[in-house]
Write an enzyme that holds these catalytic residues in place. Structure first.
Site, PDB file in Angstrom:
ATOM      1  N   SER A   1      39.502  47.326  48.976  1.00 31.15           N
ATOM      2  CA  SER A   1      40.412  46.793  47.963  1.00 31.15           C
ATOM      3  C   SER A   1      41.264  47.867  47.302  1.00 31.15           C
ATOM      4  O   SER A   1      42.271  47.539  46.664  1.00 31.15           O
ATOM      5  CB  SER A   1      39.619  46.040  46.890  1.00 31.15           C
ATOM      6  OG  SER A   1      39.018  44.886  47.433  1.00 31.15           O
TER       7      SER A   1
ATOM      8  N   ASP B   1      35.618  37.770  46.777  1.00 34.56           N
ATOM      9  CA  ASP B   1      35.175  38.933  47.530  1.00 34.56           C
ATOM     10  C   ASP B   1      33.701  39.245  47.303  1.00 34.56           C
ATOM     11  O   ASP B   1      32.950  39.463  48.261  1.00 34.56           O
ATOM     12  CB  ASP B   1      36.027  40.127  47.124  1.00 34.56           C
ATOM     13  CG  ASP B   1      35.595  41.421  47.782  1.00 34.56           C
ATOM     14  OD1 ASP B   1      35.827  41.573  48.990  1.00 34.56           O
ATOM     15  OD2 ASP B   1      35.020  42.290  47.088  1.00 34.56           O
TER      16      ASP B   1
END
Length: 464
Positions: A72, A296
């Site tokens: 990320s 996520d």
């Protein structure tokens, strides 16, 4: 018919909202449609999430400079700053390797981005997330860090003298000018000698209370700031009295929607709407970044039920935002930073429970298998009885915390490397069609909004 009849919108985008579903793979989108259908009495596969009805779609390639599968941090740097980066680094070019504090300190490799570009032309700016506001994804909007894990000074190794991410939110040239910041991560703003409103000790070793410092900083800049720590405080906030808001609703990440106390924690939709209410007062317009971050974390735990529910929450937030802005002057883009290894498989009948078993046949070992499963992760289970596969009939698939089966045992499931979908509506939304590098996205946003120093709709030599 809409796409046939609709003319291209080539107006300047006064406002831009970028929604990011962290880890929201295409398989996650498809499974969430069926999840919602199952909940509301439809077969589900034929449904569309709010943003799937947007007229323009594309695919973004997500790899890092050094890794073929993104994290990320490098992906956040790409879609917010327009530069591909190394895994684990935030707001720095590919010249910086993870952990290289000296390269961070020099500032030579820091990269600017959409948040900064919007601020420089006088637009209001905001960040909304369901994770810690110092987590890799939101941090990419304002920070420059050689290690995404340096969220507070306590996370920076001894002898390493680099500014942590929370400090950069309060003191940084970009972070200090963000008008609205809503999410979790309160512990990174409190000293370890103090406790927050939940009775949780802070994480900072420098004894600084960054929330108090944020208030003073905002006042010195001429803003009218307000700090809130729970849903009641956020919902009571009078946006006519305050033009800068910091909301930290949890010591850590905000709780999953399926587990959150709705009286204490605001939803992603509620945070998004309040952010828009505050930001839209600026006549120059605004840029708002909204992350559904717990998609996520649920995937990393192979908790598919939570992942799909968090995706549904993001779709709700997008739908609510659409009703609050003018599609003629507001560009809305919805995308993801990377994929995950969850698969949607089998040949079940239409309308079957997406979170249940494939209902037409067992596997070749005569044991059932689930429609959703993962390539890696903690859902790997063994059965020592004649080396047979674990019998999933012994499991409680109805639990929100059920870890779905995985092929290879890992403590945390990994990201996936395939492209992610991009959905766009509003001025210059057609720029987001096709297949492109992820770092193309902020340049397209900047073109539409006439921000940044690059090629834009306002300085183009061409007539549109």
């Amino acid at each position: 018919m809409f796409q046939v009849a609709a003319p291209l919108n080539t107006r300047v985008a006064k406002n831009v909202i970028l929604f990011l579903g962290d880890g929201m793979s295409v398989a996650t989108l498809a499974a969430t449609r069926t999840y919602l259908g199952n909940r509301h009495g439809y077969s589900g596969e034929e449904l569309k999430l709010s943003f799937e009805a947007f007229p323009y779609t594309g695919l973004a390639k997500t790899y890092c400079v050094d890794n073929n599968v993104a994290d990320s941090a490098c992906s956040g740097t790409a879609y917010l700053s327009g530069v591909k980066a190394n895994s684990g680094t935030v707001g720095l070019s590919g010249a910086v390797r993870k952990g290289d504090c000296e390269a961070q300190r020099t500032g030579k490799h820091s990269v600017t981005g959409v948040m900064d570009w919007a601020q420089r032309v006088g637009k209001a700016t905001g960040v909304v997330t369901t994770t810690r506001v110092t987590h890799a994804t939101p941090a990419a909007a304002y920070a420059h860090s050689a290690d995404r894990r340096w969220e507070s000074d306590a996370d920076v190794p001894a002898g390493v003298h680099c500014e942590d991410i929370a400090s950069q939110l309060v003191r940084g040239s970009v972070g200090s000018k963000i008008d609205v910041v809503l999410g979790g991560g309160r512990r990174n703003f409190y000293p370890d000698t103090e406790k927050d409103t939940d009775g949780v000790s802070g994480h900072r070793k420098d004894k600084k209370n960054l929330i108090k410092e944020w208030m003073k900083k905002k006042e010195s800049l001429g803003a009218k700031p307000k700090y809130v720590h729970d849903k009641k405080g956020l919902m009571k906030l009078n946006e006519t009295q305050f033009n800068s808001v910091l909301g930290l609703f949890s010591s850590e990440h905000m709780p999953y929607h399926l587990e959150a106390n709705e009286d204490v924690y605001p939803t992603l939709t509620e945070m998004t709407l309040k952010a828009i209410d505050v930001l839209k007062k600026k006549k120059e317009g605004f840029f708002l970044f909204v992350e559904g971050g717990r998609i996520d974390t649920a995937h990393h735990e192979t908790k598919a039920r939570k992942a799909l529910d968090e995706t549904a929450e993001l779709a709700k937030a997008v739908e609510a935002a659409m009703k609050e802005v003018d599609p003629e002057d507001t560009l809305i883009v919805v995308t993801s930073d990377h994929s995950h290894t969850m698969t949607y498989n089998g040949y079940s009948k239409r309308g079957s429970d997406i979170l249940g078993f494939v209902n037409k046949q067992n596997a070749s070992d005569s044991l059932p298998y689930t429609t959703l499963s993962y390539a890696t992760g903690p859902g790997y289970k063994t059965n020592d009885n004649n080396y047979l596969r674990h019998n999933l009939l012994d499991d409680d698939l109805s639990s929100a915390n059920y870890t779905y089966p995985s092929l290879f045992p890992l403590g945390r499931e990994t990201h996936g490397g395939e492209d992610v979908a991009v959905f766009a509506r509003g001025p210059w939304a057609h720029l987001f069609t096709g297949n492109y590098e992820q770092n193309y996205l902020p340049h397209a946003l900047a073109f539409a909004a006439c921000i940044g120093d690059g090629f834009t709709a306002c300085n183009s030599q061409y007539s549109f």
